[in-house]
Design a protein around this motif. Sequence first.
Motif, PDB file in Angstrom:
ATOM      1  N   GLY A 119       9.866   1.780  83.056  1.00  0.00           N
ATOM      2  CA  GLY A 119      11.092   2.226  82.383  1.00  0.00           C
ATOM      3  C   GLY A 119      10.956   3.470  81.535  1.00  0.00           C
ATOM      4  N   CYS A 120      11.732   3.489  80.477  1.00  0.00           N
ATOM      5  CA  CYS A 120      11.818   4.633  79.569  1.00  0.00           C
ATOM      6  C   CYS A 120      10.533   4.735  78.742  1.00  0.00           C
ATOM      7  N   ASN A 171       9.585   1.656  76.911  1.00  0.00           N
ATOM      8  CA  ASN A 171       8.998   0.686  77.830  1.00  0.00           C
ATOM      9  C   ASN A 171       7.514   1.025  78.047  1.00  0.00           C
ATOM     10  N   CYS A 188      12.319  -2.414  83.966  1.00  0.00           N
ATOM     11  CA  CYS A 188      13.480  -1.695  83.430  1.00  0.00           C
ATOM     12  C   CYS A 188      14.731  -2.188  84.152  1.00  0.00           C
ATOM     13  N   ILE A 208      17.875  -0.642  83.743  1.00  0.00           N
ATOM     14  CA  ILE A 208      18.951   0.313  83.469  1.00  0.00           C
ATOM     15  C   ILE A 208      19.814   0.615  84.704  1.00  0.00           C
ATOM     16  N   CYS A 225      12.840  -5.235  80.265  1.00  0.00           N
ATOM     17  CA  CYS A 225      14.281  -5.479  80.168  1.00  0.00           C
ATOM     18  C   CYS A 225      14.841  -6.348  81.284  1.00  0.00           C
ATOM     19  N   VAL A 233      23.243  -1.520  79.822  1.00  0.00           N
ATOM     20  CA  VAL A 233      22.687  -2.848  79.533  1.00  0.00           C
ATOM     21  C   VAL A 233      21.829  -2.893  78.272  1.00  0.00           C
ATOM     22  N   ARG A 271      17.933  -5.140  74.682  1.00  0.00           N
ATOM     23  CA  ARG A 271      17.089  -4.790  73.537  1.00  0.00           C
ATOM     24  C   ARG A 271      17.637  -5.290  72.212  1.00  0.00           C
ATOM     25  N   GLN A 313      15.859   3.795  71.076  1.00  0.00           N
ATOM     26  CA  GLN A 313      17.031   3.940  71.948  1.00  0.00           C
ATOM     27  C   GLN A 313      18.054   4.858  71.278  1.00  0.00           C
TER      28      GLN A 313
HETATM   29 FE1  F3S Z   1      14.248   1.334  78.663  1.00  0.00          FE
HETATM   30 FE2  F3S Z   1      15.027   0.491  80.998  1.00  0.00          FE
HETATM   31 FE3  F3S Z   1      14.982  -1.161  78.994  1.00  0.00          FE
HETATM   32  S1  F3S Z   1      15.526   2.407  80.098  1.00  0.00           S
HETATM   33  S2  F3S Z   1      15.335   0.095  77.199  1.00  0.00           S
HETATM   34  S3  F3S Z   1      13.230  -0.157  79.925  1.00  0.00           S
HETATM   35  S4  F3S Z   1      16.506  -1.072  80.562  1.00  0.00           S
END
Ligand code: F3S
Length: 443
Positions: free
Chosen positions: A14-15, A18, A50, A52, A85, A165, A170, A201
């Motif tokens: 993820g981001c 993450n 993730c 998203i 997530c 989401v 989160r 975030q």
């Molecule tokens: Fe990041 Fe994906 Fe969760 S962008 S906050 S890992 S949904």
Amino acid sequence: MKSDPKTFHVKSFGCQMNVYDGERMGELMAAQGLVAAEADAADLVILNTCHIRERATEKVYSDIGRLRKDAGKQGRTPMIAVAGCVAQAEGEEIVRRAKVDVVVGPQSYHNLPGLVARAATGLPALDTDMPIASKFGALPARRKVGPSAFLTVQEGCDKFCTYCVVPYTRGAEVSRPWGQVMDEARALVDAGAREITLLGQNVNAWTGEDEAGRIQGLDGLIRALDRLPGLARIRYTTSHPNDMTQGLIDAHRDVGKLMPFLHLPVQAGSDRVLRAMNRSHDRASYLRLLDRVRAARPDIALSGDFIVGFPGETEAEFAETLSLVDAVGYAQAFSFKYSPRPGTPAAAIAAQIAPAVMDDRLQRLQAALNRDQQAFNRATVGRSCDVLVERRGKLPGQMLGKSPWLQSVHLLTGAAIGDLVEVELTAAGPNSLTGSPFALAAE
Ligand code: F3S
Ligand code: SAH
Ligand code: SF4
């Protein structure tokens, strides 16, 4: 019954937050005496997921399948933990659908050792609580990091954009306390970090009390980090336009270690679409904000996030996104096709956009963003700047690092990883630049 795992592997999808969580889970496992291994050899594989966009979720299920198949060929059955997530959003559904051993959410991964021990006895191990007490206090200290380190200072989101989401996976916006952040920053510098990227975030919604009991915003934290010996660079991401205070804008003018880069997602250029997204800023207020940022720091590199094909988006409304891009001139940006997420208000809007239309809009938007990225890179040729050396390149003597404007720069140098090398930027490719060091750094 599975036995206690001896080796582990963490894969983050993820981001940056993450990725940070993935690093912390790795440190947690190492503190338990487990040894890091490649995915195809580890006894415990942690998939840090993730949620998203749609594809992110599907990728997890296909990854689990592939992992099992590859391990099966070697006669192994690794323990599989789903974190992140998707774990938070899908919970028991993952256990049902993929029969994994452990499911742990992004706010409860400090409980991972206990969950792994439970799974080793053959019991189901699931924890998607969002405890009031912060997980951070229960994590081991930072030990060894690269020259550029992440530091999560803020978690969660109260903005509830209608497509997103994150507020569900989160939880609510929470700021880590000042002292805890400063301690972790010092530990990161001791562990080798020269640059720290503060993460959240909505990182610019960070607020806390300093040692003197004064209420501070993110700019106060940045100013305190500016005084931290050994730290050379500060960055932060991701910001929300509505939390961009004048103090933070001023910090871009005053704080030497704060890099001239701002990631400020806008998502769309049409006011109707922005309203339907519940973005709580409009096109004009966003552009005015960027004018103020540029007035404070004229060379700042701007970045953004975009969604094309939000339900009901017309061609004329999409054209407003393109014209906003033209007006801003981003140094880099991320753009995505809208993905309906279960449980979000936008997923229930009837007028979903056809995939072919989304593809076409994404292509046109990315062409414009690439054009601007190349123009930005070309415009920096001839400038002198520091490059933070982060890793070795492919060629002998070649190193790779980042400019203050977050561009990747190749350079031939005798400098080591973690050094700051002063270069002149001499050439620009589509994704990276070449830097020529002024003098060979001391070896
Ligand atoms: Fe990041 Fe994906 Fe969760 S962008 S906050 S890992 S949904
Ligand atoms: N908190 C940040 C971004 C978090 S998610 C912010 O608001 O700026 C990162 C990016 O993913 C978002 O900026 C958005 O562009 C994209 N995104 C979020 N939900 C999405 C969805 N349902 N479909 C497509 N892109 C999405
Ligand atoms: Fe999602 Fe909007 Fe929150 Fe960003 S501000 S995390 S896009 S709800």
